[in-house]
Design an enzyme around this catalytic site. Structure first.
Site, PDB file in Angstrom:
ATOM      1  N   TYR A 174      -3.551   2.178  10.472  1.00 12.25           N
ATOM      2  CA  TYR A 174      -3.662   0.722  10.522  1.00 12.25           C
ATOM      3  C   TYR A 174      -2.468   0.113  11.238  1.00 12.25           C
ATOM      4  O   TYR A 174      -1.488   0.797  11.520  1.00 12.25           O
ATOM      5  CB  TYR A 174      -3.791   0.139   9.100  1.00 12.25           C
ATOM      6  CG  TYR A 174      -2.506   0.101   8.322  1.00 12.25           C
ATOM      7  CD1 TYR A 174      -1.932   1.252   7.813  1.00 12.25           C
ATOM      8  CD2 TYR A 174      -1.817  -1.108   8.113  1.00 12.25           C
ATOM      9  CE1 TYR A 174      -0.734   1.214   7.091  1.00 12.25           C
ATOM     10  CE2 TYR A 174      -0.630  -1.154   7.398  1.00 12.25           C
ATOM     11  CZ  TYR A 174      -0.095   0.010   6.894  1.00 12.25           C
ATOM     12  OH  TYR A 174       1.085  -0.026   6.205  1.00 12.25           O
ATOM     13  N   LYS A 208       1.308   5.717  10.848  1.00  5.88           N
ATOM     14  CA  LYS A 208       1.087   4.551   9.980  1.00  5.88           C
ATOM     15  C   LYS A 208      -0.296   4.701   9.345  1.00  5.88           C
ATOM     16  O   LYS A 208      -1.304   4.160   9.831  1.00  5.88           O
ATOM     17  CB  LYS A 208       1.218   3.252  10.790  1.00  5.88           C
ATOM     18  CG  LYS A 208       1.342   2.007   9.904  1.00  5.88           C
ATOM     19  CD  LYS A 208       1.841   0.834  10.721  1.00  5.88           C
ATOM     20  CE  LYS A 208       1.728  -0.508   9.992  1.00  5.88           C
ATOM     21  NZ  LYS A 208       2.637  -0.665   8.859  1.00  5.88           N
ATOM     22  N   GLU A 227      13.784   4.382   3.651  1.00  5.77           N
ATOM     23  CA  GLU A 227      13.294   3.054   4.046  1.00  5.77           C
ATOM     24  C   GLU A 227      12.731   2.403   2.797  1.00  5.77           C
ATOM     25  O   GLU A 227      12.927   2.919   1.695  1.00  5.77           O
ATOM     26  CB  GLU A 227      12.243   3.166   5.161  1.00  5.77           C
ATOM     27  CG  GLU A 227      10.979   3.900   4.745  1.00  5.77           C
ATOM     28  CD  GLU A 227       9.868   3.831   5.792  1.00  5.77           C
ATOM     29  OE1 GLU A 227       9.887   2.963   6.664  1.00  5.77           O
ATOM     30  OE2 GLU A 227       8.957   4.674   5.690  1.00  5.77           O
ATOM     31  N   LEU A 287       9.000   5.176   8.965  1.00  8.54           N
ATOM     32  CA  LEU A 287       8.041   4.629   9.934  1.00  8.54           C
ATOM     33  C   LEU A 287       8.777   4.048  11.141  1.00  8.54           C
ATOM     34  O   LEU A 287       9.779   3.331  10.947  1.00  8.54           O
ATOM     35  CB  LEU A 287       7.223   3.520   9.262  1.00  8.54           C
ATOM     36  CG  LEU A 287       6.174   2.869  10.154  1.00  8.54           C
ATOM     37  CD1 LEU A 287       4.899   3.693  10.152  1.00  8.54           C
ATOM     38  CD2 LEU A 287       5.864   1.450   9.720  1.00  8.54           C
TER      39      LEU A 287
END
Ligand code: PLP
Length: 289
Positions: A33, A147, A179, A203
């Protein structure tokens, strides 16, 4: 509000859209996505998001229904049909709908959809409330450069953070902060900004990418290396980045004040430069249209 969705080539009210029970996105989270920010009806860094979508799809060996040019055209034609000016495009592609089987289906058209949703405009740099972080163990898979829609570990961590009175969860693995549940993490030490390299555990955020470009223009030194928890906690400043929040300065972490508890000069400078870039690029798109 009558929200619209683009689903497999058709535009319809979001409330009328249906995806099959055996869609692999639903059963296996077998999909990828993107979230793309809209400023005054114009997408920011659309190309970069679609490039990452292609890398994500390739990373799970999934075909996309449209190539980048086709998808760009569909998105740009769709936006004016919605009433959304400040908000986001949520875009998802799955491996399609097929009898449940772990093996990839043969000749199954992938599912592709996107819709626009209103978001409150981001506060001016330095004016937002500081973010409260909460540490959670990093129990996610090791392909964070993809992702993927499989966000359960992130969902659980974010909920733990909010239950603890914080806003966002920071992942910790082997003493290193990677993260956050829905954002990249940066620490400020003097005139330097440090962040974990992208890859298995981080990411490749698009806001992060833009920030590296901005830092280069401003002559700010950005360092990519693992950051240990203790170093992060004693940093001069901490901030997080994402498409929906731009840059969020961190006020506290596990209940302890970060830095002097205000938005530091470096964070403010980078956020102002990011906002200028947003205005420049979204206006440039209008000029090019
Ligand atoms: N890291 C994670 C786990 C995310 O989910 C997100 C955004 O949703 C980010 C980082 C920030 O990425 P971007 O700047 O592309 O929104």
């Amino acid at each position: 509000m009558n929200e619209l969705i683009w689903l497999n080539g058709d535009v319809m009210p979001l409330a009328d859209a249906h995806v099959g029970v055996e869609d692999r996105g639903f059963q296996f989270a077998d999909g990828v996505y993107e979230v793309i920010r809209l400023y005054d009806g114009r997408p920011f860094t659309l190309r970069e998001h679609l490039e990452r979508l292609e890398r994500s799809a390739a990373g799970i060996r999934m075909k996309l229904a449209l190539d980048r040019a086709g998808l760009t055209g569909e998105i740009l034609r769709f936006i004016p049909r919605t009433s959304v000016r400040d908000g986001m495009i949520y875009l998802q592609s799955t491996r399609g709908c097929s009898a449940r089987n772990h093996l990839f289906p043969k000749d199954c058209p992938p599912t592709l959809l996107f819709y626009a949703r209103h978001l409150a405009p981001v506060d001016a740099p330095g004016e937002a409330e500081g973010v409260k972080l909460h540490t959670e163990p990093d129990e996610r898979w090791k392909r964070w450069w993809v992702k993927a829609t499989a966000l359960l570990a992130n969902v659980l961590a974010k909920n733990e953070a909010v239950a603890a009175g914080a806003d966002e969860a920071v992942f910790l693995e082997g003493g290193v902060v990677t993260e956050c549940s829905a954002s990249n993490l940066f620490i400020v030490r003097g005139s330097k900004v440090i962040t974990h390299p992208v890859g298995p555990k981080v990411l490749p955020g698009i806001t992060r990418l833009v920030l590296f470009q901005i830092a280069a223009e401003l002559g700010v030194e950005m360092i990519e290396r693992p950051v240990r928890f203790d170093e992060a906690m004693s940093a001069d400043g901490v901030f997080i980045t994402s498409t929906t929040r731009e840059i969020g300065w961190v006020k506290s972490w596990d209940g302890r004040t970060v830095g002097d508890g205000t938005c530091g000069a470096m964070t403010l400078r980078l956020h102002k430069a990011l906002r200028e870039r947003v205005l420049r690029d979204t206006d440039a798109l209008v000029g090019a249209a």
